[in-house]
Design a protein around this motif. Sequence first.
Motif, PDB file in Angstrom:
ATOM      1  N   LYS A   1      20.772  -8.392  -1.707  1.00 32.53           N
ATOM      2  CA  LYS A   1      21.461  -8.849  -2.923  1.00 32.53           C
ATOM      3  C   LYS A   1      22.961  -8.956  -2.678  1.00 32.53           C
ATOM      4  O   LYS A   1      23.600  -9.904  -3.139  1.00 32.53           O
ATOM      5  CB  LYS A   1      21.178  -7.892  -4.080  1.00 32.53           C
ATOM      6  N   GLU A   2      23.522  -7.981  -1.968  1.00 31.71           N
ATOM      7  CA  GLU A   2      24.956  -8.008  -1.706  1.00 31.71           C
ATOM      8  C   GLU A   2      25.332  -9.171  -0.795  1.00 31.71           C
ATOM      9  O   GLU A   2      26.351  -9.841  -1.008  1.00 31.71           O
ATOM     10  CB  GLU A   2      25.394  -6.682  -1.081  1.00 31.71           C
TER      11      GLU A   2
ATOM     12  N   GLY B   1      27.201 -16.362  -2.228  1.00 31.40           N
ATOM     13  CA  GLY B   1      27.340 -17.178  -3.426  1.00 31.40           C
ATOM     14  C   GLY B   1      28.784 -17.313  -3.876  1.00 31.40           C
ATOM     15  O   GLY B   1      29.234 -18.389  -4.280  1.00 31.40           O
ATOM     16  N   GLY B   2      29.526 -16.203  -3.795  1.00 32.34           N
ATOM     17  CA  GLY B   2      30.947 -16.256  -4.146  1.00 32.34           C
ATOM     18  C   GLY B   2      31.729 -17.158  -3.210  1.00 32.34           C
ATOM     19  O   GLY B   2      32.582 -17.943  -3.647  1.00 32.34           O
TER      20      GLY B   2
ATOM     21  N   VAL C   1      25.909 -13.969 -10.353  1.00 33.60           N
ATOM     22  CA  VAL C   1      25.296 -13.128  -9.326  1.00 33.60           C
ATOM     23  C   VAL C   1      23.845 -13.563  -9.144  1.00 33.60           C
ATOM     24  O   VAL C   1      23.076 -13.610 -10.106  1.00 33.60           O
ATOM     25  CB  VAL C   1      25.352 -11.641  -9.723  1.00 33.60           C
ATOM     26  N   PRO C   2      23.456 -13.944  -7.934  1.00 36.26           N
ATOM     27  CA  PRO C   2      22.096 -14.459  -7.739  1.00 36.26           C
ATOM     28  C   PRO C   2      21.039 -13.371  -7.860  1.00 36.26           C
ATOM     29  O   PRO C   2      21.300 -12.194  -7.628  1.00 36.26           O
ATOM     30  CB  PRO C   2      22.135 -15.021  -6.308  1.00 36.26           C
ATOM     31  N   ARG C   3      19.852 -13.804  -8.247  1.00 38.74           N
ATOM     32  CA  ARG C   3      18.701 -12.903  -8.300  1.00 38.74           C
ATOM     33  C   ARG C   3      17.893 -13.089  -7.021  1.00 38.74           C
ATOM     34  O   ARG C   3      17.675 -14.221  -6.580  1.00 38.74           O
ATOM     35  CB  ARG C   3      17.838 -13.221  -9.516  1.00 38.74           C
TER      36      ARG C   3
ATOM     37  N   ARG D   1      29.245 -12.604   9.643  1.00 35.79           N
ATOM     38  CA  ARG D   1      30.426 -11.727   9.678  1.00 35.79           C
ATOM     39  C   ARG D   1      30.036 -10.254   9.677  1.00 35.79           C
ATOM     40  O   ARG D   1      30.705  -9.426  10.297  1.00 35.79           O
ATOM     41  CB  ARG D   1      31.334 -12.015   8.487  1.00 35.79           C
ATOM     42  N   LEU D   2      28.948  -9.927   8.988  1.00 40.48           N
ATOM     43  CA  LEU D   2      28.539  -8.525   8.882  1.00 40.48           C
ATOM     44  C   LEU D   2      27.643  -8.064  10.020  1.00 40.48           C
ATOM     45  O   LEU D   2      27.497  -6.861  10.249  1.00 40.48           O
ATOM     46  CB  LEU D   2      27.820  -8.313   7.544  1.00 40.48           C
TER      47      LEU D   2
END
Length: 199
Positions: A15-16, A22-23, A41-43, A127-128
Amino acid sequence: MNSQSYTAIQTDALKELANIGGGNAATAIAHLVSRIIHMNVPRIDILDYAEVFSGIMAEDEDVVAVNLQMLGDGQGSFLFVTPPEHARVLAKLMLPKGMPLVDELEDSALCELVNIIVSSYLHAVSRLTDLLLISSVPALTRDMFGAVLSSTYLESGQYDDQIMIIRNEFLYEGTRVDSALYFIPRPGVLEGLFNKLGL
């Protein structure tokens, strides 16, 4: 396998990642078109193939779909799906105001929008995790939802049975536009992602 097969921490991590992607997508689109775009915020849902038709969308519903392949250190298929009337709104969002929206231009604008969204999600993951993830050239089709989703499986028999669904909601000039981004990973892709994140 459904979302309950993953731990709460793993689901929250997905989700994060979707929220960050999305942002980034909303910001990139807003800069491109010089307009304020909001993406809620997407589901996130992770469902078996058959559960999609019973819980998300009927097989015979007409849709506009854009398909992209994820390449690099992880493979899978992205399928962006939206109703035809919402596809026109999204396409207009990408074009200068007052420009006539002919079919070819609508398709091109929608493909570019989806390319930005998918690239933003992949960039957030890269990136993560330090994974090299890139997307293919988008391809658009108009058909019934069942035909679109099943053809994605038929074209690539190595994909897993589970589907990650990122439901997006755009808000543009007071109009809500719904869409969904389906990610069909190859076996082990999500597990590899969790390993990279230490989950």
